[in-house]
Design a protein around this motif. Structure first.
Motif, short mmCIF file in Angstrom:
data_model
loop_
_atom_site.label_atom_id
_atom_site.label_comp_id
_atom_site.label_asym_id
_atom_site.label_seq_id
_atom_site.Cartn_x
_atom_site.Cartn_y
_atom_site.Cartn_z
N GLU A 7 50.45 108.09 65.19
CA GLU A 7 51.87 108.42 65.21
C GLU A 7 52.65 107.43 66.08
O GLU A 7 52.13 106.87 67.05
CB GLU A 7 52.10 109.85 65.73
N PHE A 8 53.90 107.28 65.72
CA PHE A 8 54.82 106.41 66.45
C PHE A 8 55.15 107.03 67.79
O PHE A 8 55.38 108.25 67.88
CB PHE A 8 56.07 106.21 65.61
N ASP B 78 57.99 99.59 58.62
CA ASP B 78 56.65 100.17 58.68
C ASP B 78 55.54 99.13 58.54
O ASP B 78 54.39 99.47 58.29
CB ASP B 78 56.48 101.24 57.61
N SER B 79 55.86 97.88 58.72
CA SER B 79 54.88 96.82 58.48
C SER B 79 54.52 96.08 59.76
O SER B 79 54.81 94.90 59.90
CB SER B 79 55.44 95.82 57.45
N TYR B 80 53.90 96.78 60.68
CA TYR B 80 53.44 96.13 61.91
C TYR B 80 52.17 95.35 61.58
O TYR B 80 51.15 95.92 61.23
CB TYR B 80 53.19 97.18 62.99
#
Length: 119
Positions: free
Chosen positions: A44-45, A104-106
């Protein structure tokens, strides 16, 4: 390459500071973030920080207790965690993405550091 440190065992209500060294990178073109994953749960963030503007975002569960900062001179990101609760127990990961990529693309991840909060 991202390298976390600072995890450990802490009592309820205590504090810890996590560090994430970014191997000489500057953060100005990056979005830096912290995520966590508790046993049996999805990742989770936790928080992020836009290097270009300094804007910060926090998950509701940590807002008011955790603070994300960066030290550009040291190429290091920090997560100051205060008033820790048992539900904060997790492996914490630092992550980074280029400012121009989707939210959302770390693409860059550290190896994780364990934080355990106990009575």
């Amino acid at each position: 390459q991202l390298l976390e440190s600072g995890g450990g065992l802490v009592q309820i209500g205590g504090s810890l500071r996590l560090s994430c060294e970014a191997s000489g990178r500057t953060f100005r073109q990056l979005v830096m973030a912290w995520f966590r994953q508790a046993p049996g749960k999805q990742r989770e963030f936790v928080a992020n920080l836009y290097g270009s503007s300094g804007a910060r975002n926090y998950a509701p569960s940590v807002k008011g207790r955790f603070i994300i900062t960066v030290d550009n001179a040291e190429s290091t990101m920090y997560l100051q965690m205060n008033n820790l609760k048992p539900e904060d127990t997790a492996v914490y990961y630092c992550a980074a993405r280029r400012l121009s990529t989707p939210a959302d693309s770390y693409a860059y991840w550290g190896q994780g550091t364990q934080v355990t909060v106990s009575a």
